[in-house]
Design an enzyme around this catalytic site. Structure first.
Site, mmCIF file in Angstrom:
data_model
loop_
_atom_site.group_PDB
_atom_site.id
_atom_site.type_symbol
_atom_site.label_atom_id
_atom_site.label_comp_id
_atom_site.label_asym_id
_atom_site.label_seq_id
_atom_site.Cartn_x
_atom_site.Cartn_y
_atom_site.Cartn_z
ATOM 1 N N GLY B 88 0.739 -1.248 0.117
ATOM 2 C CA GLY B 88 0.110 -0.106 -0.079
ATOM 3 C C GLY B 88 0.801 1.211 0.052
ATOM 4 N N SER B 121 5.733 -5.370 -1.185
ATOM 5 C CA SER B 121 5.929 -4.109 -1.495
ATOM 6 C C SER B 121 6.079 -3.286 -0.308
ATOM 7 C CB SER B 121 4.462 -3.865 -2.335
ATOM 8 O OG SER B 121 4.527 -2.546 -2.876
ATOM 9 N N ALA B 122 5.426 -2.266 0.114
ATOM 10 C CA ALA B 122 5.560 -1.443 1.279
ATOM 11 C C ALA B 122 6.045 -2.125 2.235
ATOM 12 C CB ALA B 122 4.171 -0.669 1.511
ATOM 13 N N HIS B 158 8.928 -3.442 -7.183
ATOM 14 C CA HIS B 158 8.183 -2.975 -8.289
ATOM 15 C C HIS B 158 9.154 -2.274 -9.456
ATOM 16 C CE1 HIS B 158 3.871 -3.422 -6.722
ATOM 17 N NE2 HIS B 158 4.472 -2.792 -5.651
ATOM 18 N N GLU B 194 8.642 -6.763 -10.472
ATOM 19 C CA GLU B 194 7.418 -7.476 -10.085
ATOM 20 C C GLU B 194 7.549 -9.018 -10.543
ATOM 21 O OE1 GLU B 194 4.075 -5.387 -11.777
ATOM 22 O OE2 GLU B 194 4.407 -3.724 -10.276
#
Lengths: 235, 235
Positions: B88, B121-122, B158, B194
């Protein structure tokens, strides 16, 4: 008294540095200004950056001095005829504006004396309420995300529409701005595409340049605005 | 004791949430873990996010509980069998980890007790030295960019290669990381595309997944690494 020329990007694809906005800069500064004070803090090599900016301003008839060449940044802002803050990394730029104690000084010169302010990309971001809607990587930690606050809204420079063919799963620009607007009291965000310029004279704001802008307001559908649109309602 | 599974992205184009890494998660947690503690702080709607994560973990045989459902976040981390921090907005996530006083607590559980840590991700960004190389928009101001420090380098999740056909003039990802490395003492940055995963067991780090990673070290040319590459030299 406030006079601002807020440019989305310094270089438009296929043309040279500031080529796409030299006409607007010339009209904005007119022949009343002889020398522009340049703030190169957003890039690492300040001398190189200043010589690039100087070349562009010389071509349209202005002298340009780098703020880092002056003994005191505060004094340089106090004496400036006009200010140009160039693009690069917004975090590095804002941190240095705070380190050099010129955030308030620039605000005063713009509001009290009508010192013309030209910003490009990161230099446009720091003119707004905060840098909360920059696209840049947070390579240094500034003491605050609050910026110079010359307009009561935020800007997203280099605004990009979602690419329908992309397989990349990172958030689109619109999604990122929507996440910002999940917070109460988050101000409107004007997404200015590359080629777009916002021109402010006192309480009048007008869109300039060759591309459209997209306005995001918390809780509302985004709205498109074309060049020459009157954006004074944002002020 | 450190055990980490650091995933670039939760959803790979064309598949469902965590589908591309369920096999690795199952192998990583094995049948020793029954219940995973989920940290949904990176998104606004924590209940909705937790139900999405729960569905994915249930499918591979684990219970999942949202940390926000617990009376004390610190106590929940202290008692967790395994932790999953979802993606997020990285600024929102790190700020909330500080607000809830669990940055140090997570560090201790991972180092002292070998609590398995899964990040996406985050959630991968905050496992590193700092969030200085996140791609996210700085929508809130955390007290620091320093993160949980479970590995002695940074990650860019990413990671994207420059698009040779792009007319966009914003900085490429590589350029942004290069600007970070203009600062002395900036750690290496592992760009994980990714589909890429970094698996750490104690002092051994291995690349997993289906895509390559690109390593950026200050003052050196970037280097490419393929799945199954031994990355232990970074630890």
């Amino acid at each position: 008294m406030r006079r601002l020329l807020l440019i989305s990007n310094s270089t438009l694809h296929g043309s040279g540095y500031l080529d796409h906005c030299k006409k607007q800069i010339k009209e904005f500064l007119s022949d009343k200004v002889k020398t522009v004070l340049f703030v190169p803090y957003a890039l690492h090599d300040r001398d190189d950056y200043t010589s690039t900016a100087r070349k562009a301003y010389n071509e349209i008839g202005y002298q340009l001095e780098g703020i880092h060449e002056k003994p005191s940044a505060v004094e340089a802002v106090r004496q400036a005829e006009a200010l140009f803050i160039g693009g690069g990394n917004t975090f590095r730029l804002l941190k240095t504006l705070y380190d050099e104690n010129i955030v308030d000084e620039i605000y005063k010169r713009v509001y009290n004396d009508g010192m013309p302010y030209i910003g490009s990309s990161a230099g446009t971001n720091v003119a707004t309420v905060s840098i909360n809607t920059t696209n840049d990587m947070p390579i240094v930690f500034p003491p605050s995300f609050k910026a110079i606050n010359l307009v009561p809204f935020n800007i997203n420079a280099h605004y990009q529409d979602p690419d329908p063919n992309s397989k990349h799963m990172g958030e689109t620009r619109a999604k990122r701005i929507e996440q910002y607007h999940e917070y109460e009291d988050s101000p409107p965000v004007l997404g200015i595409r590359e080629g777009c310029i916002l021109h402010v004279e006192g309480d009048k704001a007008t869109l300039r340049g060759v591309t459209d802008a997209r306005l995001f307001v918390r809780g509302k559908e985004p709205v498109e605005y074309k060049p020459d649109a009157d954006m004074s309602f944002l002020l």
